[in-house]
Design an enzyme around this catalytic site. Sequence first.
Site, mmCIF file in Angstrom:
data_model
loop_
_atom_site.group_PDB
_atom_site.id
_atom_site.type_symbol
_atom_site.label_atom_id
_atom_site.label_comp_id
_atom_site.label_asym_id
_atom_site.label_seq_id
_atom_site.Cartn_x
_atom_site.Cartn_y
_atom_site.Cartn_z
ATOM 1 N N ILE A 12 0.837 -1.202 0.000
ATOM 2 C CA ILE A 12 0.000 0.000 0.000
ATOM 3 C C ILE A 12 0.876 1.259 0.000
ATOM 4 O O ILE A 12 0.609 2.228 -0.728
ATOM 5 C CB ILE A 12 -0.962 -0.015 1.214
ATOM 6 C CG1 ILE A 12 -1.934 -1.205 1.090
ATOM 7 C CG2 ILE A 12 -1.737 1.304 1.321
ATOM 8 C CD1 ILE A 12 -2.808 -1.461 2.310
ATOM 9 N N LEU A 33 12.369 -2.979 5.335
ATOM 10 C CA LEU A 33 12.316 -3.988 4.262
ATOM 11 C C LEU A 33 12.008 -5.387 4.790
ATOM 12 O O LEU A 33 12.361 -6.377 4.157
ATOM 13 C CB LEU A 33 13.630 -3.990 3.446
ATOM 14 C CG LEU A 33 14.028 -2.638 2.832
ATOM 15 C CD1 LEU A 33 15.303 -2.779 1.990
ATOM 16 C CD2 LEU A 33 12.902 -2.070 1.950
ATOM 17 N N TYR A 145 -2.658 -7.926 17.157
ATOM 18 C CA TYR A 145 -2.671 -7.030 15.992
ATOM 19 C C TYR A 145 -3.845 -6.056 16.074
ATOM 20 O O TYR A 145 -3.691 -4.847 15.931
ATOM 21 C CB TYR A 145 -2.761 -7.872 14.712
ATOM 22 C CG TYR A 145 -2.910 -7.076 13.434
ATOM 23 C CD1 TYR A 145 -1.809 -6.481 12.826
ATOM 24 C CD2 TYR A 145 -4.161 -6.934 12.818
ATOM 25 C CE1 TYR A 145 -1.951 -5.754 11.646
ATOM 26 C CE2 TYR A 145 -4.303 -6.218 11.641
ATOM 27 C CZ TYR A 145 -3.200 -5.631 11.052
ATOM 28 O OH TYR A 145 -3.328 -4.914 9.885
ATOM 29 N N VAL A 189 -5.714 -13.052 0.304
ATOM 30 C CA VAL A 189 -6.098 -14.255 -0.447
ATOM 31 C C VAL A 189 -6.078 -14.020 -1.965
ATOM 32 O O VAL A 189 -5.738 -14.927 -2.725
ATOM 33 C CB VAL A 189 -7.460 -14.792 0.050
ATOM 34 C CG1 VAL A 189 -8.603 -13.871 -0.320
ATOM 35 C CG2 VAL A 189 -7.703 -16.202 -0.466
ATOM 36 N N GLY A 274 -10.848 -19.329 14.016
ATOM 37 C CA GLY A 274 -11.114 -17.904 14.281
ATOM 38 C C GLY A 274 -11.513 -17.112 13.046
ATOM 39 O O GLY A 274 -11.635 -15.887 13.119
HETATM 40 P P1 NAD Z 1 3.223 -4.582 3.531
HETATM 41 O O1 NAD Z 1 3.795 -5.681 4.358
HETATM 42 O O2 NAD Z 1 3.339 -4.671 2.063
HETATM 43 O O3 NAD Z 1 3.777 -3.159 4.023
HETATM 44 C C1 NAD Z 1 4.270 -2.904 5.314
HETATM 45 C C2 NAD Z 1 5.597 -2.187 5.163
HETATM 46 O O4 NAD Z 1 6.110 -1.828 6.467
HETATM 47 C C3 NAD Z 1 6.661 -3.073 4.524
HETATM 48 O O5 NAD Z 1 7.351 -2.356 3.520
HETATM 49 C C4 NAD Z 1 7.590 -3.428 5.675
HETATM 50 O O6 NAD Z 1 8.928 -3.692 5.250
HETATM 51 C C5 NAD Z 1 7.477 -2.210 6.551
HETATM 52 N N1 NAD Z 1 7.773 -2.483 7.974
HETATM 53 C C6 NAD Z 1 7.276 -3.484 8.726
HETATM 54 N N2 NAD Z 1 7.776 -3.413 9.980
HETATM 55 C C7 NAD Z 1 8.588 -2.333 10.010
HETATM 56 C C8 NAD Z 1 9.391 -1.741 11.008
HETATM 57 N N3 NAD Z 1 9.478 -2.256 12.248
HETATM 58 N N4 NAD Z 1 10.126 -0.642 10.696
HETATM 59 C C9 NAD Z 1 10.066 -0.115 9.444
HETATM 60 N N5 NAD Z 1 9.314 -0.632 8.460
HETATM 61 C C10 NAD Z 1 8.584 -1.730 8.734
HETATM 62 O O7 NAD Z 1 1.673 -4.495 3.962
HETATM 63 P P2 NAD Z 1 0.510 -3.567 3.402
HETATM 64 O O8 NAD Z 1 -0.593 -4.476 3.021
HETATM 65 O O9 NAD Z 1 1.022 -2.588 2.442
HETATM 66 O O10 NAD Z 1 0.077 -2.843 4.766
HETATM 67 C C11 NAD Z 1 0.294 -1.457 5.003
HETATM 68 C C12 NAD Z 1 -0.467 -1.072 6.271
HETATM 69 O O11 NAD Z 1 -1.862 -1.277 6.077
HETATM 70 C C13 NAD Z 1 -0.088 -1.888 7.503
HETATM 71 O O12 NAD Z 1 -0.106 -1.015 8.629
HETATM 72 C C14 NAD Z 1 -1.208 -2.908 7.614
HETATM 73 O O13 NAD Z 1 -1.401 -3.331 8.946
HETATM 74 C C15 NAD Z 1 -2.385 -2.090 7.121
HETATM 75 N N6 NAD Z 1 -3.500 -2.913 6.604
HETATM 76 C C16 NAD Z 1 -3.391 -3.569 5.399
HETATM 77 C C17 NAD Z 1 -4.488 -4.321 4.929
HETATM 78 C C18 NAD Z 1 -4.462 -5.026 3.586
HETATM 79 O O14 NAD Z 1 -5.514 -5.527 3.158
HETATM 80 N N7 NAD Z 1 -3.339 -5.072 2.880
HETATM 81 C C19 NAD Z 1 -5.657 -4.432 5.701
HETATM 82 C C20 NAD Z 1 -5.700 -3.764 6.929
HETATM 83 C C21 NAD Z 1 -4.644 -2.985 7.356
HETATM 84 C C1 UD1 Z 2 -7.792 -9.888 7.070
HETATM 85 C C2 UD1 Z 2 -6.370 -9.527 7.372
HETATM 86 C C3 UD1 Z 2 -6.035 -9.957 8.751
HETATM 87 C C4 UD1 Z 2 -7.067 -9.410 9.753
HETATM 88 C C5 UD1 Z 2 -8.484 -9.791 9.329
HETATM 89 C C6 UD1 Z 2 -9.482 -9.159 10.285
HETATM 90 C C7 UD1 Z 2 -5.136 -9.576 5.272
HETATM 91 C C8 UD1 Z 2 -4.195 -10.320 4.408
HETATM 92 N N1 UD1 Z 2 -5.502 -10.194 6.418
HETATM 93 O O1 UD1 Z 2 -7.904 -11.277 7.126
HETATM 94 O O2 UD1 Z 2 -4.777 -9.440 9.049
HETATM 95 O O3 UD1 Z 2 -6.912 -9.965 11.017
HETATM 96 O O4 UD1 Z 2 -8.671 -9.304 8.014
HETATM 97 O O5 UD1 Z 2 -10.634 -8.750 9.698
HETATM 98 O O6 UD1 Z 2 -5.539 -8.465 4.978
HETATM 99 N N2 UD1 Z 2 -8.321 -18.080 2.520
HETATM 100 C C9 UD1 Z 2 -8.415 -19.280 1.845
HETATM 101 N N3 UD1 Z 2 -7.263 -19.789 1.303
HETATM 102 C C10 UD1 Z 2 -6.055 -19.165 1.389
HETATM 103 C C11 UD1 Z 2 -5.985 -17.942 2.083
HETATM 104 C C12 UD1 Z 2 -7.150 -17.435 2.643
HETATM 105 O O7 UD1 Z 2 -9.488 -19.882 1.760
HETATM 106 O O8 UD1 Z 2 -5.048 -19.692 0.876
HETATM 107 C C13 UD1 Z 2 -9.557 -17.526 3.092
HETATM 108 C C14 UD1 Z 2 -9.422 -17.169 4.558
HETATM 109 O O9 UD1 Z 2 -9.660 -18.285 5.385
HETATM 110 C C15 UD1 Z 2 -10.510 -16.097 4.695
HETATM 111 C C16 UD1 Z 2 -10.498 -15.414 3.315
HETATM 112 O O10 UD1 Z 2 -9.841 -16.315 2.430
HETATM 113 O O11 UD1 Z 2 -11.751 -16.668 4.926
HETATM 114 C C17 UD1 Z 2 -9.741 -14.086 3.299
HETATM 115 O O12 UD1 Z 2 -8.459 -14.310 3.865
HETATM 116 P P1 UD1 Z 2 -7.347 -13.144 4.013
HETATM 117 O O13 UD1 Z 2 -7.040 -12.592 2.696
HETATM 118 O O14 UD1 Z 2 -6.246 -13.711 4.833
HETATM 119 O O15 UD1 Z 2 -8.099 -11.980 4.789
HETATM 120 P P2 UD1 Z 2 -8.905 -11.979 6.185
HETATM 121 O O16 UD1 Z 2 -9.165 -13.324 6.705
HETATM 122 O O17 UD1 Z 2 -10.097 -11.115 5.947
#
Ligand code: NAD
Ligand code: UD1
Length: 315
Positions: A12, A33, A145, A189, A274
Amino acid sequence: MKALVTGGAGFIGSHIAKKLVDNNIEVHIIDNLSTGNLENIPFIPKSNIHIKDITDLEYIESLFQKFEYTYVIHLAAMVSVVETIEKPVQSNEVNIDASLNLLNCIKEYNPNIQKVIFASSAAVYGKLDGLPKSVDSPINPLSPYAIQKYASEQYTKMYNDLYNIPTISLRFFNIYGPRQNPKSDYSGVLSIINQKFIENQKFTFFGDGEQTRDFVYINDLVQAFWLVLNNDNVHGEVFNIGTGKQTTLNEVFDVFQENYNYTIPYEYKEERQGDIKYSYADVTKLQKIGYSPQYTIKEGIREYLKYNESTLDEK
Ligand code: NAD
Ligand code: UD1
């Protein structure tokens, strides 16, 4: 104008950094990283990339002593729920203490900042009976988390209430798109399904595939980010970042099949412990400030795969 993006080498963060750069804002990145990658941010000059841990409080302070930031976008976090369960103390340092330190540095050195945005998560809602999940719904964090995201979100709000720092928290639902790392079992996923299609490997549905999620294409998140960044009437607020629509995993798999024009082996196994069965966001609050998601699940996946093709062409 200068922005500091923590976690900017991640999925992101790299998209947010690109949006800022495209709008002539100088971007500095702090990233250790751990899950991010420098290949995600070729458009940031090396001198503006600080390969440091967000828990290095002295280094963070030194940055604020040196630079005046217009915006701080805080995304760096221990992102894996499972890892926060295994390391509750260490994850607290990354996901709460470092956020608080950042807010405090802003208050001390950068009080004229125009916006501070914190990346929270739909995880704060945990298992809720009512749908959609609204920012007015009760919270029910079920993992370190989720507790940590909620705590940082509330600190972020408090720095607005007490010190008038213009802060906002965004609760991300299930974001997907280019540069999302598919390598861990707990990756999003959609990135896992995509990778399985590319490698022609078996995909495992945990449960019956009828669970739903609010899958958000990254461009819609960037749209929401840009709206709040440029709105001065939303300080101290929390927003859901979703589409307001839910899609089953079975439907998602079908869209990948249609787009790839072939299928891969798949199986159904027991549900993840969960796991949340149904989830989607109430986004009316965001719509009130002009948000209108542009990507249905079909359009988002099509766009995602187009990007895959263009990067494969470059190789
Ligand atoms: P990502 O893992 O691609 O990005 C996280 C970045 O933070 C990485 O570049 C990592 O190297 C860096 N990082 C981790 N720990 C660090 C530290 N101690 N010091 C410095 N850098 C550090 O994940 P993302 O999906 O891009 O997530 C970005 C943010 O959005 C996170 O805070 C995550 O919790 C939140 N978020 C993402 C999702 C999603 O669907 N991807 C959903 C809910 C919340
Ligand atoms: C997401 C967050 C998680 C957070 C949760 C709370 C991500 C990647 N994860 O989990 O950190 O705690 O929301 O709302 O954003 N699945 C499969 N096969 C796979 C992988 C996943 O069936 O190989 C299923 C999972 O069991 C789940 C769904 O796909 O039911 C989505 O999984 P995932 O992408 O991990 O997201 P969340 O479970 O929503």
